[in-house]
Scaffold this motif. Structure first.
Motif, PDB file in Angstrom:
ATOM      1  N   VAL A  22       0.863  -1.182   0.000  1.00 40.67           N
ATOM      2  CA  VAL A  22       0.000   0.000   0.000  1.00 40.67           C
ATOM      3  C   VAL A  22       0.900   1.232   0.000  1.00 40.67           C
ATOM      4  CG1 VAL A  22      -1.748   1.284   1.277  1.00 40.67           C
ATOM      5  CG2 VAL A  22      -1.853  -1.221   1.198  1.00 40.67           C
ATOM      6  N   LEU A  23       0.612   2.167  -0.899  1.00 46.21           N
ATOM      7  CA  LEU A  23       1.439   3.362  -1.055  1.00 46.21           C
ATOM      8  C   LEU A  23       0.677   4.598  -0.599  1.00 46.21           C
ATOM      9  CD1 LEU A  23       2.695   2.668  -4.703  1.00 46.21           C
ATOM     10  CD2 LEU A  23       3.848   2.058  -2.554  1.00 46.21           C
ATOM     11  N   TYR A  24       1.436   5.597  -0.120  1.00 49.24           N
ATOM     12  CA  TYR A  24       0.783   6.852   0.244  1.00 49.24           C
ATOM     13  C   TYR A  24       1.730   8.023   0.052  1.00 49.24           C
ATOM     14  CZ  TYR A  24       3.369   6.959   4.674  1.00 49.24           C
ATOM     15  OH  TYR A  24       4.360   7.001   5.622  1.00 49.24           O
ATOM     16  N   LYS A  25       1.116   9.178  -0.147  1.00 48.93           N
ATOM     17  CA  LYS A  25       1.828  10.438  -0.254  1.00 48.93           C
ATOM     18  C   LYS A  25       1.129  11.410   0.678  1.00 48.93           C
ATOM     19  CE  LYS A  25       3.659  13.650  -3.621  1.00 48.93           C
ATOM     20  NZ  LYS A  25       3.910  13.885  -5.032  1.00 48.93           N
ATOM     21  N   ILE A  26       1.884  12.097   1.517  1.00 47.55           N
ATOM     22  CA  ILE A  26       1.292  13.020   2.484  1.00 47.55           C
ATOM     23  C   ILE A  26       0.916  14.319   1.787  1.00 47.55           C
ATOM     24  CG2 ILE A  26       1.700  14.367   4.577  1.00 47.55           C
ATOM     25  CD1 ILE A  26       3.687  12.113   5.413  1.00 47.55           C
TER      26      ILE A  26
ATOM     27  N   ARG B 160      -2.732   9.877  11.575  1.00 52.41           N
ATOM     28  CA  ARG B 160      -3.075  10.630  12.785  1.00 52.41           C
ATOM     29  C   ARG B 160      -4.184  11.623  12.425  1.00 52.41           C
ATOM     30  NH1 ARG B 160       0.629   9.400  16.525  1.00 52.41           N
ATOM     31  NH2 ARG B 160       2.651   8.663  15.824  1.00 52.41           N
ATOM     32  N   VAL B 161      -4.967  12.020  13.420  1.00 56.39           N
ATOM     33  CA  VAL B 161      -6.034  12.990  13.170  1.00 56.39           C
ATOM     34  C   VAL B 161      -5.432  14.241  12.527  1.00 56.39           C
ATOM     35  CG1 VAL B 161      -7.743  14.492  14.260  1.00 56.39           C
ATOM     36  CG2 VAL B 161      -7.516  12.111  14.998  1.00 56.39           C
ATOM     37  N   GLY B 162      -6.076  14.674  11.459  1.00 52.31           N
ATOM     38  CA  GLY B 162      -5.600  15.839  10.708  1.00 52.31           C
ATOM     39  C   GLY B 162      -4.786  15.469   9.483  1.00 52.31           C
ATOM     40  N   ASP B 163      -4.309  14.200   9.411  1.00 53.37           N
ATOM     41  CA  ASP B 163      -3.574  13.761   8.227  1.00 53.37           C
ATOM     42  C   ASP B 163      -4.494  13.730   7.022  1.00 53.37           C
ATOM     43  OD1 ASP B 163      -1.079  13.338   9.389  1.00 53.37           O
ATOM     44  OD2 ASP B 163      -1.321  11.155   9.554  1.00 53.37           O
ATOM     45  N   ARG B 164      -3.951  14.119   5.886  1.00 50.97           N
ATOM     46  CA  ARG B 164      -4.626  13.949   4.596  1.00 50.97           C
ATOM     47  C   ARG B 164      -3.602  13.331   3.666  1.00 50.97           C
ATOM     48  NH1 ARG B 164      -8.074  18.367   1.033  1.00 50.97           N
ATOM     49  NH2 ARG B 164      -8.622  16.898  -0.630  1.00 50.97           N
ATOM     50  N   TRP B 165      -3.904  12.142   3.183  1.00 50.06           N
ATOM     51  CA  TRP B 165      -2.993  11.387   2.341  1.00 50.06           C
ATOM     52  C   TRP B 165      -3.642  11.032   1.014  1.00 50.06           C
ATOM     53  CZ3 TRP B 165      -0.819   6.866   5.832  1.00 50.06           C
ATOM     54  CH2 TRP B 165      -0.063   7.402   6.875  1.00 50.06           C
ATOM     55  N   GLN B 166      -2.800  10.939  -0.011  1.00 51.50           N
ATOM     56  CA  GLN B 166      -3.205  10.310  -1.264  1.00 51.50           C
ATOM     57  C   GLN B 166      -2.703   8.878  -1.158  1.00 51.50           C
ATOM     58  OE1 GLN B 166      -1.390  11.659  -4.950  1.00 51.50           O
ATOM     59  NE2 GLN B 166      -3.241  11.120  -6.066  1.00 51.50           N
ATOM     60  N   VAL B 167      -3.600   7.931  -1.351  1.00 52.52           N
ATOM     61  CA  VAL B 167      -3.312   6.526  -1.089  1.00 52.52           C
ATOM     62  C   VAL B 167      -3.541   5.703  -2.350  1.00 52.52           C
ATOM     63  CG1 VAL B 167      -4.052   4.542   0.282  1.00 52.52           C
ATOM     64  CG2 VAL B 167      -3.987   6.817   1.318  1.00 52.52           C
ATOM     65  N   PHE B 168      -2.652   4.737  -2.577  1.00 52.02           N
ATOM     66  CA  PHE B 168      -2.741   3.840  -3.724  1.00 52.02           C
ATOM     67  C   PHE B 168      -2.780   2.412  -3.189  1.00 52.02           C
ATOM     68  CE2 PHE B 168      -0.267   7.611  -4.624  1.00 52.02           C
ATOM     69  CZ  PHE B 168      -0.920   8.138  -5.720  1.00 52.02           C
ATOM     70  N   ILE B 169      -3.932   1.770  -3.322  1.00 51.85           N
ATOM     71  CA  ILE B 169      -4.119   0.428  -2.780  1.00 51.85           C
ATOM     72  C   ILE B 169      -4.052  -0.589  -3.920  1.00 51.85           C
ATOM     73  CG2 ILE B 169      -5.713  -1.110  -1.558  1.00 51.85           C
ATOM     74  CD1 ILE B 169      -6.791   1.376  -0.114  1.00 51.85           C
ATOM     75  N   PRO B 170      -3.062  -1.499  -3.879  1.00 51.77           N
ATOM     76  CA  PRO B 170      -2.983  -2.537  -4.922  1.00 51.77           C
ATOM     77  C   PRO B 170      -4.256  -3.388  -4.911  1.00 51.77           C
ATOM     78  CG  PRO B 170      -1.066  -2.620  -3.451  1.00 51.77           C
ATOM     79  CD  PRO B 170      -2.045  -1.662  -2.850  1.00 51.77           C
ATOM     80  N   TRP B 171      -4.590  -3.926  -6.060  1.00 53.05           N
ATOM     81  CA  TRP B 171      -5.846  -4.681  -6.178  1.00 53.05           C
ATOM     82  C   TRP B 171      -5.929  -5.834  -5.177  1.00 53.05           C
ATOM     83  CZ3 TRP B 171      -5.716  -9.824  -7.521  1.00 53.05           C
ATOM     84  CH2 TRP B 171      -4.588 -10.289  -8.209  1.00 53.05           C
ATOM     85  N   GLN B 172      -4.782  -6.421  -4.831  1.00 54.30           N
ATOM     86  CA  GLN B 172      -4.777  -7.549  -3.894  1.00 54.30           C
ATOM     87  C   GLN B 172      -5.222  -7.126  -2.493  1.00 54.30           C
ATOM     88  OE1 GLN B 172      -2.233  -6.491  -5.809  1.00 54.30           O
ATOM     89  NE2 GLN B 172      -1.081  -8.201  -6.670  1.00 54.30           N
ATOM     90  N   LYS B 173      -5.082  -5.849  -2.156  1.00 54.17           N
ATOM     91  CA  LYS B 173      -5.475  -5.325  -0.837  1.00 54.17           C
ATOM     92  C   LYS B 173      -6.770  -4.527  -0.913  1.00 54.17           C
ATOM     93  CE  LYS B 173      -1.869  -7.078   1.031  1.00 54.17           C
ATOM     94  NZ  LYS B 173      -2.024  -8.286   1.837  1.00 54.17           N
TER      95      LYS B 173
END
Length: 133
Positions: free
Chosen positions: A31-35, A94-107
């Motif tokens: 699982v990938l993310y960018k803050i 954490r509360v207040g975080d905003r992330w762009q998230v990339f979830i692989p199809w397997q997850k």
């Protein structure tokens, strides 16, 4: 190669490219993310926590499949009732975080279709964690 196999490979290639992008971090299961915005909350959610989030979910094509912001109403979820990749992300935010998230199809939804989401789809979310109960 059939259409389903080509679609799966297209999604896997997308995740591989995203993993190489600057500022993109990896969690368990690929699982990938960018803050987008770092919050200041002191506590992270656990599997049985109830979280309040705003989110927009898209496919790699850019098609929006769900959007709490469009409904102008954040959603509350019990973490352990969500798809695996979403659970992984929420237990690191954490509360207040905003992330762009990339979830692989397997997850995400795996090989099964779910509404407008085809099997083997990478799920892209813009998630803002508003609260944890």
């Amino acid at each position: 190669m059939n259409k389903k196999e080509a679609y799966r490979l297209q999604n896997e290639s997308f995740i591989a490219r995203m993993a190489e992008q600057e500022g993109v971090h990896e969690l368990e299961g690929g699982v990938l993310y960018k803050i987008i915005n770092a919050g200041s909350g002191a506590v992270m959610a656990g599997p049985r926590s109830i979280v309040t989030v705003h989110y927009t979910g898209t496919l790699i094509s850019g098609k929006v499949f769900d959007d709490s912001r469009m409904r102008q109403c954040p959603e509350a979820f019990r973490v352990n009732e969500l798809i695996e990749g979403f659970q992984t992300v929420l237990c690191h935010m954490r509360v207040g975080d905003r992330w762009q998230v990339f979830i692989p199809w397997q997850k995400g939804y795996g090989r099964k279709a779910a509404g407008d989401i085809s099997g083997c789809s990478v799920l892209i979310f813009d998630i803002e964690l508003i609260g944890i109960a």
